[in-house]
Structures are given as C-alpha cells and as structure tokens.
Motif scaffolding. Structure first.
Motif, PDB file in Angstrom:
ATOM      1  N   THR A 212       0.823  -1.205   0.000  1.00 22.26           N
ATOM      2  CA  THR A 212       0.000   0.000   0.000  1.00 22.26           C
ATOM      3  C   THR A 212       0.860   1.259   0.000  1.00 22.26           C
ATOM      4  O   THR A 212       2.071   1.221   0.216  1.00 22.26           O
ATOM      5  N   HIS A 213       0.175   2.395  -0.188  1.00 22.45           N
ATOM      6  CA  HIS A 213       0.871   3.682  -0.203  1.00 22.45           C
ATOM      7  C   HIS A 213       1.496   4.009   1.153  1.00 22.45           C
ATOM      8  O   HIS A 213       2.451   4.792   1.225  1.00 22.45           O
TER       9      HIS A 213
ATOM     10  N   ASP B 238       5.906   4.396  -2.292  1.00 21.90           N
ATOM     11  CA  ASP B 238       5.329   5.283  -3.302  1.00 21.90           C
ATOM     12  C   ASP B 238       5.146   4.469  -4.584  1.00 21.90           C
ATOM     13  O   ASP B 238       6.101   4.217  -5.337  1.00 21.90           O
TER      14      ASP B 238
ATOM     15  N   THR C   5      -1.735   9.585  -3.565  1.00 23.05           N
ATOM     16  CA  THR C   5      -3.015   8.945  -3.840  1.00 23.05           C
ATOM     17  C   THR C   5      -3.993   9.966  -4.423  1.00 23.05           C
ATOM     18  O   THR C   5      -3.984  11.138  -4.040  1.00 23.05           O
TER      19      THR C   5
ATOM     20  N   ASN D 199      -0.517   8.346  -8.233  1.00 26.09           N
ATOM     21  CA  ASN D 199      -0.033   6.969  -8.402  1.00 26.09           C
ATOM     22  C   ASN D 199      -0.875   6.120  -9.343  1.00 26.09           C
ATOM     23  O   ASN D 199      -0.357   5.179  -9.946  1.00 26.09           O
TER      24      ASN D 199
END
Length: 267
Positions: free
Chosen positions: A60-61, A65, A157, A232
């Motif tokens: 995940t973020h 990144d 995001t 992203n």
C-alpha cells in the motif's frame, strides 16, 4: 521480530543488509540532475519480520510510493541522469523525515498499528539507521557532488480524506529559484498539451511540510531542488505511465538546455 533476534545480528549481517538498502544508477553520468527516490521500495529486512504486518499492507501507499521505482529508472535512463533509489520501506525507516518526527518510524497506518514500530528501543533504532539511513545518506552525498539541481520523486493517492485531488503532477518547492520557475513554466506548458494538471506546491505545500532529503542535500548546500509528486494511479497502466514519463522527460530536458546548455541534454 524480537529484541533477542536483533541483538544477535553480527557486523557482517548488518553490512549485507546495509548494502542492500540503496541502489545507484549512472553515478558517473554528466547530467545536471540527481534523481532521488527515497520511497521507491517496500522491503523490510528479514530480521524485522515485516514489522509484524500482514504482507498485503506492504503493497500500500503507507509502505511505498507506488510506481516510483519504475518511473525513476525510466527518467534516469532517458535523461541520462544519476539516481539514488532506496529499497527499504518507509515503514521500516522514512529517510525523508527527520529522526525526531513521529513518522520516521510511523506506529500506525491510519489507525492500524504497526507492531514493530510501537516501542522500538534505542538499539533497534540504531540498527535501522545503520542499515537504511546511513547508506542512503552516503549515496546522496557522493552522487550530488557537482550537480546543478536535485529532484526527489514521489507519488500520491488520488483521494485523501475523502477529497479527490485535482492535480496529476505536483511540483513542490520551498525556496524560489530559476530552476523552480523554469520547471513550473515548462512542465506546465507540456503538461497542458498532454492533458495533465500540474500543481504548484500541490497536492502538498513543501513550505508547510517536512522534507529532510532536500532540506539537507539541496537547500542547506545551496543547490536548487524540488519534489515531484505524481498521482499513483497514472503510473499503474502502460498508456498513462508513458504519457507521464514523456511529459517529464521533455520538460526536464528543456529546462536543462535552457539553464545549463553545456549539458547537451536532449530527449
């Protein structure tokens, strides 16, 4: 992960883990730029057992990144610019945060605890610095020598706190410079042609935020610098990745030819 397992790490193992923390691309290239990707990786060294997290969280973020490893490699190749790429997750240690900040080793993921970061002792913190901080610091110091500008590359995001962000690529700066002005103007023009929205200190305003990397290696050394933030989801499919890459390549080559024509950089 437990205190006993960390205490049992010998010097040779620490050296191996430290060597794996960072990668340098084209260190001898003559480009005016140094590209830096502090959050490109999502690895956690084996002795820390993924910090007690389930593996999906490391994708995940919060942990990485997304898309920045591939983008930085692409820009390094096409701009013929050196790059420093960190491999360890920012959950293990966030190089871009001062050591005193809470998210240098953040204890939660938006309310989900990170077990390995809840109560790290001094020995644990020291090991992480030796493994994930010192090698990145050294790589940047060595590669930044003689460069005209530093560019730290990140992704963000598209939605944050329920609010959709209206930026595709952000240019974050703290102190004005001809480099920053030229990038904003040039990337703004090329971005508009490509249908990309370029943010001026958006979606984050560096003047209101902490950014260790470019404070330390850029501003404090008198080097022009900026953070690039790319949405992203634009990096997750081939067509948009190509669009973003080509736009950045053209813009940064144009800026280099304008400010440092002796570089001979053409894309």
């Amino acid at each position: 992960m437990n205190a006993a397992s960390l205490a049992g790490l010998d010097d040779a193992t620490v050296e191996v883990l430290a060597a794996a923390s960072v990668e340098g691309l084209l260190p001898g290239a003559a480009s005016p730029y140094l590209l830096i990707a502090e959050h490109a990786g999502n690895l956690v060294p084996a002795p820390w057992q993924d910090l007690g997290l389930a593996v999906p969280y490391l994708g995940t973020h919060f942990a990485v990144d997304i898309g920045i490893d591939a983008l930085t490699r692409r820009l390094s190749r096409t701009l013929r610019a050196p790059a420093v790429i960190a491999h360890y997750s920012r959950l293990f240690l966030d190089y871009n945060r001062p050591a005193g900040e809470w998210d240098f080793m953040r204890p939660d993921l938006g309310g989900i605890p990170v077990p390995g970061n809840l109560t790290p002792d001094a020995a644990d913190v020291g090991l992480r610095k030796s493994i994930a901080w010192a090698p990145v610091e050294q790589a940047i110091v060595e590669t930044a020598a003689g460069r005209q500008a530093l560019v730290s590359i990140h992704s963000f995001t598209p939605v944050m706190g329920g609010i959709r962000r209206d930026v595709d690529i952000g240019v974050l700066w703290r102190e004005p410079s001809p480099f920053v002005t030229s990038v904003l103007k040039t990337l703004g023009a090329h971005g508009a042609e490509a249908g990309l929205r370029i943010g001026d200190n958006a979606p984050y305003d560096w003047r209101q935020a902490v950014g260790y990397t470019l404070n330390r290696h850029g501003l404090e050394q008198g080097r022009p610098c900026l953070y690039l933030e790319v949405r992203n989801d634009l990096l997750s499919d081939a067509e948009n990745f190509e669009l973003v890459s080509q736009t950045l390549e053209t813009a940064f080559a144009t800026v280099a030819m304008s400010l440092w024509p002796e570089s001979g950089l053409v894309v």
